[in-house]
Design an enzyme around this catalytic site. Structure first.
Site, PDB file in Angstrom:
ATOM      1  CG  ASP A  91      -1.813  -1.385   1.306  1.00 23.70           C
ATOM      2  OD1 ASP A  91      -1.762  -1.974   2.292  1.00 23.70           O
ATOM      3  OD2 ASP A  91      -2.518  -1.365   0.280  1.00 23.70           O
ATOM      4  CG  HIS A 135      18.876   0.126  10.499  1.00 25.21           C
ATOM      5  ND1 HIS A 135      19.575  -0.915  11.083  1.00 25.21           N
ATOM      6  CD2 HIS A 135      18.917  -0.036   9.290  1.00 25.21           C
ATOM      7  CE1 HIS A 135      20.138  -1.525  10.131  1.00 25.21           C
ATOM      8  NE2 HIS A 135      19.574  -1.066   9.017  1.00 25.21           N
ATOM      9  CB  CYS A 177      19.181  -2.145  17.518  1.00 28.48           C
ATOM     10  SG  CYS A 177      20.068  -2.906  16.192  1.00 28.48           S
TER      11      CYS A 177
END
Lengths: 363, 392
Positions: A91, A135, A177
């Site tokens: 989308d 990240h 992380c």
């Protein structure tokens, strides 16, 4: 009849939505796209239709010029499982995956020209699964290498959703992380959160494929997927099993979860409450007569429901306690010795200049 | 200051951020007065004006006495009657000085902006008042306060010393014992009060980290936000390995003029003070228009030099035009984006050149008047031709 009715309304949701977000671009972040697509595949397999999935992928791995096997995204080495397939409906693609768009999808504040497939049309009986990968760091998640979303913004977006009655229950999974920092700030009710690593830990990737040249999956999502492969629409597996997925020996990082905002006990929450779209349909051949007796019963049922669900949308949970804010420091005051010394000096200077004879006028 | 106080409320030293560079006494002052900040700055401006008024009143008396003495001693040439100041024209000078300070648009701007420069001005004005009244102790205390606030009033030590020596009728000869004695006394008073104030500030926060934040900041100029001074552009363009050398050069530039000026102007310490304050406000590392307001307030005192000033028109045009262009070019540079820093720097340069021109003009006029007073108004060479005095 009461027990059956109670069972029927056990979870309180009538429809399921999923918002799956991959926030990283570039070829070496292949694994994030593979993560998201794997979850997408599982969620679709368990019954949530494309119309109820908002899939946001920040980069196109399948048609990336560096992909040695074009039009495929593999999640398992030796190219065992192609999660891209023919029926993937993305989308928000590429540069449309921004913090602003993500927050607009969540809160529903979308320009009127947005097509339906890009909207999260949930209501107050929707269970929403939100999966994010990319990240991240302590308190933020990086979008597209140019901006971040902070845990405070996310918590506020969920609060907006709660106040606008856009969800019944919300499951938030994050594989980055220091992912646990992203759910630290939630303060709205009915949110359960899972993360792949605690603050200070990195989430590691699983296996590189030498044929494709990049890491294909992250560890946490890999083991979650292995777990989900055994779930079928009728399974009764509950959330406590999901919390056990990927122990430290397999995942290297310590997955975390947060259930203090969730009203129900995680033991009573089925995996399919969030990952699947299970319609609770009971087929009966008997006729049930709804008579005037039902009025009394209804009010009793309503009372039970109200007793079970004391929270109204207008009432909020105590935010400050949940967010664990630092208590406000006391105001600073200059130390007494300083004030004494300063004024003694000033008085000394005054009397040195104008003579001691003024002393008796002052005292 | 608000940021420093907020950091203190959070339990953190206010000097740990990069914004707060004020002394601990300002923390103490504003800890109680922060809600009445506008009132505080209005009161400081009024105090400065009152101090200047009283100082100039006393100074006029001193000037008049000295003039009378010199006339009686026949030190003046016979035809300089029109150059001598009369009490009639000096009557309104203190009022003019106070009004010059209060009505100066620069003062108004710095009061509205609530700049702590107003407090520096007040302390300097009180120092001037104490010096002219002749009280060495008070003047040392106020000078220590002024130096403690911003390092540069250290250079005002020399004119104050000269004035006090004059008042005590101690001749300024290097072999004279009483001269050295008085100098030592004054210096000791000054240094002791400075030490006491610094130690007191230590006890406010129980740490010495105000010293690098306040004085290290003034001397090493780390923050290059554009202001009306000359430092920021230069050091923004500077290579790293030259910056230490040029910082030293620039800072020496402020302190450098003290010694030559004290040799030339040792008979006129108050004019020396005026020139010194002006040099500080031009060459200091972070000047503001409040500093300019302080020395401009002194201009009525030298209004008798009017006939010797040469650049009045150019000066006033430069100063007014530059003051008006500052916000225009700032807006064009920062907000509109159609100018760049060179435009603003050019205006800083021109403005400072205007100020330097003002100082040198007054300096020239003052020295010329002194020369005429002793040598007569109509100067002729040996062969009878008219001559013109130049400042070499």
């Amino acid at each position: 009849f009461q027990d059956q009715a109670e069972q029927f309304f056990r979870s309180g949701h009538t429809n399921n939505w999923a918002v799956l977000v991959c926030t990283s671009r570039f070829w070496f972040n292949y694994r994030h796209v593979a993560n998201t697509l794997s979850v997408y595949r599982s969620v679709k397999r368990l019954g949530i239709p494309d119309s109820h999935i908002v899939l946001m992928l920040a980069d196109d791995m399948a048609c990336n010029p560096r992909n040695p096997k074009p039009a495929t995204v593999f999640s398992h080495k030796n190219m065992e499982l192609n999660v891209y397939g023919d029926d993937v409906e993305v989308d928000y693609r590429s540069y449309e995956v921004t913090v602003e768009n993500f927050l607009r999808v969540l809160t529903g504040r979308i320009p009127p020209s947005t097509p339906r497939s890009k909207r999260l049309l949930s209501d107050d009986r929707s269970n929403i699964l939100i999966y994010m990968t990319g990240h991240g760091g302590n308190g933020f998640l990086k979008f597209q290498d140019s901006e971040e979303i902070t845990n405070v913004e996310l918590a506020d977006a969920f609060e907006q959703m709660w106040q606008k009655r856009r969800y019944n229950e919300l499951l938030f999974i994050i594989d980055t992380c220091q992912g646990a920092s992203m759910y630290e700030r939630f303060y709205s009710p009915n949110i359960m959160a899972l993360a792949s690593s605690q603050v200070g830990e990195d989430s590691l990737s699983h296996q590189p494929d030498l044929g494709i040249g990049v890491h294909l999956m992250d560890r946490y999502t890999f083991y979650v997927l292995e777990f989900l492969e055994e779930i079928h629409p009728a399974s009764q597996t509950n959330m406590n099993d999901l919390f056990q997925v990927c122990p430290k020996s397999l995942c290297v990082s310590t997955p975390g979860h947060r259930t203090d905002l969730f009203q129900r006990d995680p033991q009573d929450v089925l995996i399919t409450d969030f990952f699947g779209s299970v319609r609770k349909v009971e087929i009966t051949t008997e006729t049930i007569s709804l008579d005037s007796d039902l009025a009394g019963f209804e009010s009793k049922l309503l009372q039970d429901e109200m007793a079970a669900e004391p929270l109204k949308y207008a009432e909020q949970l105590p935010v400050a306690q949940i967010i664990h804010q630092k208590p406000k420091q006391k105001d600073w005051h200059p130390p007494g010795g300083f004030i004494l010394g300063l004024w003694a000096l000033i008085i000394m200077v005054f009397f040195k200049t104008y003579g001691i004879k003024h002393m008796k006028h002052i005292f | 200051v608000v940021e420093g106080l907020a950091l203190l409320d959070l339990g953190v030293s206010p000097y740990s951020g990069a914004i707060f560079h004020e002394t601990p006494l300002i923390i103490y002052l504003f800890h109680f007065l922060i809600e009445y900040a506008e009132l505080v700055f209005m009161i400081t401006d009024v105090l400065t004006a009152v101090a200047l008024y009283l100082a100039i009143q006393d100074f006029n008396k001193v000037v008049f006495k000295k003039q009378k003495l010199l006339i009686e001693l026949d030190k003046y040439a016979p035809d300089v009657a029109e150059l001598i100041q009369t009490p009639m024209e000096m009557h309104y000078i203190p009022l003019k000085v106070a009004l010059f300070y209060l009505l100066n648009p620069y003062t108004v701007m710095s009061c509205v902006a609530k700049s702590t420069c107003a407090i520096n001005n007040t302390v300097t004005a009180f120092f001037i008042l104490a010096t002219i009244k002749g009280s060495a102790f008070l003047s040392a205390v106020f000078l220590a306060l002024a130096t403690y606030q911003s390092l540069y009033p250290l250079t005002l030590f020399a004119p104050a010393l000269l004035y006090l020596l004059q008042r005590q009728f101690i001749p300024i000869k290097l072999k004279n014992k009483s001269f050295w004695l008085y100098t030592m006394q004054y210096a000791a008073l000054y240094l002791c009060s400075l030490l006491v104030i610094i130690c007191l500030s230590f006890f406010l926060l129980n740490s010495w980290d105000f010293i690098p934040s306040v004085y290290g900041f003034i001397l090493s100029v780390p923050d290059l936000t554009p202001n009306i001074g000359l430092f920021w552009y230069f050091f923004a363009e500077m290579f790293e390995h030259f910056s230490l050398f040029f910082i030293c050069v620039f800072q020496i530039n402020v302190f450098f003029y003290t010694i030559p000026l004290s040799i030339k102007l040792k008979e006129h310490p108050v004019f020396f003070m005026f020139v010194q304050i002006a040099i500080i406000s031009i060459f200091k590392s972070y000047p503001t228009v409040g500093d300019i307001a302080l020395y401009m307030a002194f201009l009525p005192v030298w209004s008798h030099l009017y006939r010797f000033l040469r650049n009045i028109f150019v000066l006033s045009c430069v100063l007014i035009v530059c003051s008006l262009l500052f916000p225009v070019l700032w807006h064009l540079w920062i907000y509109a984006g159609s100018a760049n820093s060179n435009f603003y720097y050019a205006i800083t340069l021109t403005f400072n050149i205007g100020q330097i021109l003002l100082i040198s003009d007054y300096f020239y006029a003052f020295l010329r008047r002194e020369y005429y007073l002793t040598h007569g108004l109509h100067l002729t060479r040996q062969d009878g031709t008219e001559v013109m005095l130049v400042l070499k």
